[in-house]
Design an enzyme around this catalytic site. Structure first.
Site, PDB file in Angstrom:
ATOM      1  N   LYS A   1     -29.002 119.850  24.982  1.00  0.00           N
ATOM      2  CA  LYS A   1     -27.602 120.072  25.337  1.00  0.00           C
ATOM      3  C   LYS A   1     -26.661 119.865  24.146  1.00  0.00           C
ATOM      4  CE  LYS A   1     -25.940 116.931  27.769  1.00  0.00           C
ATOM      5  NZ  LYS A   1     -25.814 115.899  28.786  1.00  0.00           N
TER       6      LYS A   1
ATOM      7  N   THR B   1     -27.414 120.002  21.012  1.00  0.00           N
ATOM      8  CA  THR B   1     -27.711 121.038  20.018  1.00  0.00           C
ATOM      9  C   THR B   1     -27.022 122.344  20.386  1.00  0.00           C
ATOM     10  OG1 THR B   1     -29.815 119.922  19.675  1.00  0.00           O
ATOM     11  CG2 THR B   1     -29.615 122.144  18.782  1.00  0.00           C
TER      12      THR B   1
ATOM     13  N   ARG C   1     -19.126 113.138  22.026  1.00  0.00           N
ATOM     14  CA  ARG C   1     -19.138 111.672  22.130  1.00  0.00           C
ATOM     15  C   ARG C   1     -19.692 111.065  20.852  1.00  0.00           C
ATOM     16  NH1 ARG C   1     -23.146 111.281  26.725  1.00  0.00           N
ATOM     17  NH2 ARG C   1     -23.654 113.331  25.883  1.00  0.00           N
TER      18      ARG C   1
ATOM     19  N   LYS D   1     -36.275 106.419  18.454  1.00  0.00           N
ATOM     20  CA  LYS D   1     -35.701 107.531  17.682  1.00  0.00           C
ATOM     21  C   LYS D   1     -34.831 108.399  18.587  1.00  0.00           C
ATOM     22  CE  LYS D   1     -37.885 111.653  15.825  1.00  0.00           C
ATOM     23  NZ  LYS D   1     -37.541 112.169  14.511  1.00  0.00           N
TER      24      LYS D   1
ATOM     25  N   ALA E   1     -22.942 107.044  30.665  1.00  0.00           N
ATOM     26  CA  ALA E   1     -22.853 108.129  31.640  1.00  0.00           C
ATOM     27  C   ALA E   1     -23.232 107.654  33.039  1.00  0.00           C
ATOM     28  CB  ALA E   1     -23.732 109.292  31.210  1.00  0.00           C
TER      29      ALA E   1
ATOM     30  N   PHE F   1     -25.815 113.420  30.654  1.00  0.00           N
ATOM     31  CA  PHE F   1     -26.777 113.728  31.722  1.00  0.00           C
ATOM     32  C   PHE F   1     -26.654 115.179  32.225  1.00  0.00           C
ATOM     33  CE2 PHE F   1     -26.802 108.941  33.052  1.00  0.00           C
ATOM     34  CZ  PHE F   1     -27.546 108.638  31.934  1.00  0.00           C
TER      35      PHE F   1
ATOM     36  N   PHE G   1     -38.014 128.489  23.317  1.00  0.00           N
ATOM     37  CA  PHE G   1     -39.158 127.859  22.647  1.00  0.00           C
ATOM     38  C   PHE G   1     -40.187 128.953  22.365  1.00  0.00           C
ATOM     39  CE2 PHE G   1     -39.024 123.156  22.864  1.00  0.00           C
ATOM     40  CZ  PHE G   1     -37.783 123.031  23.424  1.00  0.00           C
TER      41      PHE G   1
ATOM     42  N   TRP H   1     -31.220 125.742  17.407  1.00  0.00           N
ATOM     43  CA  TRP H   1     -31.951 124.724  16.653  1.00  0.00           C
ATOM     44  C   TRP H   1     -32.511 125.335  15.364  1.00  0.00           C
ATOM     45  CZ3 TRP H   1     -35.997 122.826  14.048  1.00  0.00           C
ATOM     46  CH2 TRP H   1     -36.151 121.427  13.970  1.00  0.00           C
TER      47      TRP H   1
END
Lengths: 555, 555
Positions: free
Chosen positions: A71, A73, A94, A105, A273, A301, A381, A409
């Protein structure tokens, strides 16, 4: 494949003065924080009061899955794509919490060729907003305990203090603590706990305030607990709201950075959130709306939580009128919603997709309840089959919903051009959004509306504790506020295992809490963790910096 | 009379770019934090390695009294005076802690017409160094408790963890806490406590580190406690020193601001003057030494504590060679040392002065033990009589010590010109300073030397706890370090009521602690408070900020 930080470090950043210049801002409007970050003066918003607002685009998603949706990205990529096709785009995001950076990570700076930079600064101390919130929160806590120690004129009940201390750290050992131990010089012993800074009501207030005066007023309205007669005590009773506002004088100014393709990005505020509303600050969004033609923002979310709270809380308080909503999905995530196991997500499976697409369908229906039109972004993808893509496109065509494949991406803005064009088309035809419910309704009616209309549930069950809290809030006359739902992000229901689009379920409300300063009523379903812990091998263990400033192990 | 903040707000600040320009720095050497603050890149120090050092002047004082001496004000005023007479002067100060700002009115920004500005920023979040230290300290704490929770491979003894959490807040309720309560998900319960951030060993390390590598190395060397076999555990055993260094990557850069008269002031680091050494950072001082002809710096408390630790710890670690020491005194404070009551200090009283001047005499003798020559600055008050001033001048003439009257509070640099000239005279004739003791000596010999030579005591008594700690430190071979004395600031002895220049007393050592990362051994006499509390009416109650940014109640 390059890591996010490698891609980020190879990018050519403009001096932030030049990023601001693209939006017509001069050095007088800015406070630099190094060469690539700046705070934007609140004077800009005042000066541009009469300027027409840009179109506001919300990016949200289906219920998140372990497969990942991307989201943030897409939010960054869409901003870059709009710039690429010649629009004045501003991104409003945010800011990430520092604590989790050292745990698992992760981050909130986008990914691949759709990132905001300098990502290492954004993910570490940034411009100090989190630290200002930590300090402001803990000044109020210190004032509470000091008041009790110095005679307790307000008669504060040490057993019923609601306001907790915070730290921007993943530190489970601080979740539940006893403070004031050691005898008379150290005050009165009591139970307390630390939350992570982003869970502080101060953070929610920062994000909903429309001015420094409003911020101060709201901080004074924080309900900190009860006195021994059972009456509510507010922060203003301790008279520290002025000092608290002073501590927030810089933090209230929106932060300007840029994307890898030099699109301006305003990153400001990042409330939880769950116990908060999960959106960047109203002041940042409003400032962005004065400086561009299109403002792209996101909410935490999936759409059932994030978009609903964005629309029912943030837009309502800020007087914002969004023009379009992008719902991000992936083939893999939709298959996951259809019951396909994680290991099998790369195998083409139209049947699984068919079962899972109902989650997307429900989120689309939900957005339309706010008189808004969604655009679906399918984050592509390599494992996606043509047949699967075709299935989704047909499905959405039947719903009369625009859909675009995105490859932001891998390709940055270039990978989002189709999405940008479709978003513009929808935004240009947009009307006036309407919130889901009237805040004047009783608390239970408001909750019931969200559960039935948005989640697809059939009923709500309240714990005795929640019933009592609702009675108390109504008795104080503080109930005419929007609801801030805290629910699992993984399901439309309150059960994370119910994927797809479940219906007929009962939502169990454990607790209802008043965030009187933020101005909403939190409705908690299930356990909400407000202080994360570190994992067995924290990400911190792999981090390093050498004498030349080269950073290792950060993402 | 105008308040400090009124004077400060009426001043005309230069853009920090222009202040830096006076020292030959360009924008590439700086990271701006707004228009009036900047961080100076560590590259400057590397680039200027071969440049000859400026003359380094330490400003210290007699033992402080309730009458006030004005050490920071003289430091700033002397810097301004040097500028006024055409010298390239740079001031190097400590940065104030945020916590106490909300407690009792105070600060470390000088006063009157000898202040550093922007004082409101310097006294609030400044450039975030304190917050970086808080976070770095608490990351290590979280890593300790997480390690124990995740299996405790290092076998850390939860009863013997020495490393505490910190917050930059006056909050007595956090002095002694129980953490890890609430059951298995929250880790193992144990006793802990919070110190104020400036008491963190991380702060001491920041101030003594000579590079980012050195900082990281020292952070790894922090001794955090013991395992169940009684062996020492260090931060490096948890492998978070890389992440800790990463968190400090901006904080390690010295901060540049200016005085009311636009003299450059580098303000960086502010360790406690009791459990740490109470001086600004070595990197800041070294950077200043490359950028001016004269660098004026100060150390915490009176000369017996501040100057001794400056010379035996900071100068030793930093390879610094100071050229002169200014000892600040006032007629009033000297009379207080002579036993005159506070209410009578404004009445001329040469007899009281005669009794009290022994404190100044002893501090002068002490400075000469380091092969340094002092200059006495008498900070003038309207109540001082000519006779009193004459008495002091005669006394110092006999000791062959230069003395200057200063009026820097009322007149800024103009009021310090005489002092500046005398300081230059002394500095130009300076030789090579020598520390008081050899660090290779046993711990007790080092402590004994300080007590006898500097304090004028006759003996040292060690508690059993201190004896045990000394044995343990020596057994680990970690004893070849300078001593960091923690003692009352109000007396040359360890008894705050012994004014003047007492002798023949015994100093009682309660505790000895290893600050292995900082690289010194703390010797505690009496109780040392590492977490202050708020007073009955905290200064915070009178603070406010209005919509236009006007600040009220701050000093």
């Amino acid at each position: 494949m390059k890591t996010d930080i490698q891609i980020a470090q190879e990018s050519t950043m403009l001096h932030i003065r030049d990023v601001a210049g693209q939006m017509g801002l001069t050095e007088d409007d800015l406070d630099f924080y190094g060469k690539y970050k700046a705070k934007i003066s609140l004077d800009v918003l005042r000066r541009e009061e009469k300027t027409e607002d840009a179109k506001l685009i919300l990016v949200t998603a289906i219920n998140p899955t372990p497969a990942g949706e991307g989201k943030s990205t897409v939010t960054v990529g869409l901003g870059q794509a709009l710039t690429k096709i010649g629009k004045k785009a501003v991104i409003a995001l945010r800011e990430p919490s520092l604590g989790p950076v050292f745990g698992v990570k992760g981050g909130a700076a986008g990914g691949g060729y759709s990132q905001v930079v300098p990502m290492e600064d954004i993910n570490l101390h940034f411009t100090g907003d989190m630290h200002a919130i930590t300090t402001t929160n803990n000044l109020l806590s210190a004032a509470i305990d000091n008041h009790i120690h110095q005679g307790n004129k307000l008669n504060i009940d040490v057993r019923r203090i609601l306001f907790k201390r915070v730290l921007d750290m993943n530190d489970r050992a601080l979740r539940q603590v006893n403070v004031g131990l050691g005898g008379k010089p150290n005050g009165f012993p009591r139970e307390d706990g630390f939350m992570i800074t982003v869970a502080s009501e101060i953070m929610a207030i920062l994000c909903l305030a429309t001015s420094l005066e409003d911020l101060k007023e709201r901080m004074g309205q924080i309900m900190i607990g009860y006195n021994y007669d059972g009456e509510a005590i507010f922060a203003r009773d301790l008279n520290v709201q002025g000092a608290m506002a002073l501590l927030m004088k810089d933090a209230i100014m929106p932060n300007l950075v840029q994307t890898l393709e030099n699109t301006p990005a305003i990153i400001h505020g990042g409330p939880f959130a769950n116990i908060a509303h999960g959106c960047n600050s109203i002041l940042a969004t409003k400032t962005a709306l004065k400086l561009g033609d299109y403002v792209v923002t996101e909410a935490g979310f999936g759409a059932d939580l994030g978009a609903e709270k964005f629309l029912d809380i943030k837009c309502r308080f800020g007087g914002l009128n969004p023009s379009a909503v992008v719902i991000v999905a992936t083939v893999r995530a939709l298959k996951h919603h259809g019951g396909v196991q994680k290991a099998d997500l790369s195998t083409p499976n139209v049947e699984g997709l068919e079962k899972g697409i109902v989650n997307l369908e429900k989120q689309i229906e939900n957005i339309r309840k706010f008189n808004l039109e969604p655009v679906v972004a399918i984050n592509k993808f390599v494992s996606d089959s043509d047949e699967e893509i075709q299935y989704i496109e047909n499905f959405l065509n039947k719903m009369n919903v625009k859909v675009a494949l995105t490859e932001v991406w891998e390709k940055g803005g270039e990978g989002g051009v189709e999405l940008a064009h479709k978003v513009i088309e929808v935004a240009e035809g947009a009307g006036t959004y309407k919130p889901l419910y009237d805040v004047e309704l009783p608390i239970k009616e408001k909750i019931g509306t969200i559960v039935k209309e948005i989640y697809g549930g059939s009923s709500v069950a309240y714990s005795p504790k929640a019933e009592k809290a609702i009675r108390e809030i109504e008795a104080m006359g503080l109930d005419k506020k929007p609801i801030c739902m805290a629910k699992t992000q993984y399901s439309l229901s309150d059960n994370p295992k119910l994927l797809g689009a479940p219906s007929g379920f009962e939502v169990k409300v454990n607790e209802v809490k008043l965030s009187n300063g933020a101005g909403f009523i939190v409705c908690l379903t299930g356990d909400v963790m407000t202080m994360p812990g570190l994992p067995k091998v924290p990400a911190a263990n792999n981090m390093d910096i050498d004498e030349d400033g080269n950073i290792l192990g950060l993402f």
